[in-house]
Design an enzyme around this catalytic site. Structure first.
Site, PDB file in Angstrom:
ATOM      1  N   TYR A  33      92.703  -2.986 -52.204  1.00 12.11           N
ATOM      2  CA  TYR A  33      93.996  -3.153 -51.954  1.00 12.11           C
ATOM      3  C   TYR A  33      94.457  -3.415 -50.615  1.00 12.11           C
ATOM      4  CZ  TYR A  33      93.649   1.680 -49.887  1.00 12.11           C
ATOM      5  OH  TYR A  33      93.558   2.765 -48.894  1.00 12.11           O
ATOM      6  N   LYS A 149      87.977  -2.218 -48.604  1.00 12.11           N
ATOM      7  CA  LYS A 149      89.075  -1.194 -48.518  1.00 12.11           C
ATOM      8  C   LYS A 149      89.275  -1.205 -50.305  1.00 12.11           C
ATOM      9  CE  LYS A 149      93.843  -0.881 -47.285  1.00 12.11           C
ATOM     10  NZ  LYS A 149      93.836   0.540 -46.624  1.00 12.11           N
ATOM     11  N   GLU A 182      86.353   9.211 -39.633  1.00 15.00           N
ATOM     12  CA  GLU A 182      87.643   8.840 -39.585  1.00 15.00           C
ATOM     13  C   GLU A 182      88.494   9.772 -40.491  1.00 15.00           C
ATOM     14  OE1 GLU A 182      88.565   5.070 -41.677  1.00 15.00           O
ATOM     15  OE2 GLU A 182      86.942   5.645 -43.052  1.00 15.00           O
TER      16      GLU A 182
HETATM   17  N1  PLP Z   1      90.770   4.595 -42.366  1.00 19.92           N
HETATM   18  C1  PLP Z   1      91.291   4.664 -44.140  1.00 19.92           C
HETATM   19  C2  PLP Z   1      90.465   5.474 -44.751  1.00 19.92           C
HETATM   20  C3  PLP Z   1      92.384   4.126 -44.306  1.00 19.92           C
HETATM   21  O1  PLP Z   1      92.805   4.276 -45.642  1.00 19.92           O
HETATM   22  C4  PLP Z   1      93.192   3.393 -43.399  1.00 19.92           C
HETATM   23  C5  PLP Z   1      94.477   2.941 -43.885  1.00 19.92           C
HETATM   24  O2  PLP Z   1      94.881   3.008 -45.215  1.00 19.92           O
HETATM   25  C6  PLP Z   1      92.810   3.228 -42.157  1.00 19.92           C
HETATM   26  C7  PLP Z   1      91.738   3.889 -41.810  1.00 19.92           C
HETATM   27  C8  PLP Z   1      93.615   2.503 -41.163  1.00 19.92           C
HETATM   28  O3  PLP Z   1      93.782   1.178 -41.585  1.00 19.92           O
HETATM   29  P1  PLP Z   1      94.785   0.188 -41.080  1.00 19.92           P
HETATM   30  O4  PLP Z   1      94.989   0.457 -39.596  1.00 19.92           O
HETATM   31  O5  PLP Z   1      94.575  -1.136 -41.094  1.00 19.92           O
HETATM   32  O6  PLP Z   1      96.097   0.618 -41.760  1.00 19.92           O
END
Ligand code: PLP
Length: 282
Positions: A33, A149, A182
């Site tokens: 996604y 993702k 994270e």
């Molecule tokens: N880490 C995770 C696990 C996430 O699901 C997301 C965003 O959905 C992020 C980091 C941040 O990513 P982005 O800056 O591309 O939204």
């Protein structure tokens, strides 16, 4: 107002927008996604998200069913039909519908494409950022390819729920070495005692956040030193500042970690400056 979704070539009222029970996204989480933030009708970091979408599909060997221009046409129509000027676009692509069997289905199986758009009030997000948020820590129980993702988000869901039940906004996930990977849906940052911005290296243990890389560039342009390396929970708790980044939260200051205030317990000036720099550049 009826919300419209896009499913495999059709725009449908969301209640009628359905996928088959043998869709591999539903059966196996065999799907990826993307999420774009929309401000004043524009997609933020559009190309970064398209690039990651293409990479996620390639890593899972799912044929990309559309060109960037094709996705953009659908996104524009969804924004129009849902009257979204500020909000989010969600896109999911699964390996498609096939009789349930773990191995990949026949090569001609068409990927399933689902897209939705929703309105969000930018002022509400700004208010939250003004106050800063609390995070808790949780063991990272995910698989070894968090850089893809995928919709396989169960450990993230459980961690986020634990955070909400603890009165926090986010859970920071901690690996077996005691280092923060994270957040459950955000990347994690600190500003250490030396004034260096630290965020974990973009390895297989984290999602390579698009906002993370934009903020890395912005921070460097503003003269901050950025180090990509893992940091411990203790290092974060004793840091000058902590914050999280994502397409939906932009840059949001973290004011406590597991109940311990970060800095003086208020949003830090660097987090605020980076948020402003991000939003000003739109
Ligand atoms: N880490 C995770 C696990 C996430 O699901 C997301 C965003 O959905 C992020 C980091 C941040 O990513 P982005 O800056 O591309 O939204």
């Amino acid at each position: 107002m009826t919300r419209f979704a896009y499913v495999n070539g059709r725009y449908l009222p969301q209640d009628e927008a359905l996928i088959h029970i043998e869709d591999r996204g539903f059966q196996f989480a065999d799907a990826i996604y993307e999420v774009w933030s929309v401000r004043s009708g524009e997609l933020l970091d559009a190309d970064g998200h398209f690039g990651r979408l293409e990479r996620s599909l390639a890593e899972l060997r799912i044929t990309n069913p559309k060109s960037r221009a094709g996705y953009r046409l659908v996104i524009a129509e969804l924004l129009r039909r849902n009257r979204v000027r500020d909000g989010l676009v969600y896109l999911q692509v699964s390996r498609g519908r096939a009789r349930r069997d773990h191995a990949f289905p026949a090569a001609q199986t068409r990927p399933t494409v689902v897209m939705t758009a929703k309105r969000l009030d930018p002022a509400a997000a700004d208010r939250r950022a003004d106050h800063g948020v609390a995070v808790i820590t949780r063991p990272d129980q995910r698989w070894a390819r968090c850089d893809i993702k995928t919709v396989n988000l169960l450990p993230n869901v459980l961690a986020k729920q634990a955070a909400i039940e603890a009165g926090a906004a986010e859970a920071w996930l901690v690996d077996e070495a005691g280092k923060v990977t994270e957040g459950s849906s955000t990347n994690a940052w600190i500003l250490n005692a030396e004034g260096v911005l630290v965020t974990r290296q973009a390895d297989h243990a984290i999602l390579h956040g698009i906002t993370r890389s934009t903020i890395m560039n912005r921070a460097a342009a503003l003269g901050y030193r950025v180090e990509e390396r893992a940091f411990s929970v203790e290092e974060a708790q004793t840091a000058r500042e902590a914050f999280m980044t994502s397409a939906t939260t932009f840059v949001t200051a973290i004011t406590s970690i597991d109940g311990r205030p970060v800095g003086n317990g208020a949003p830090g000036s660097v987090a605020i400056a980076l948020r402003e720099a991000y939003l000003e550049s739109l």
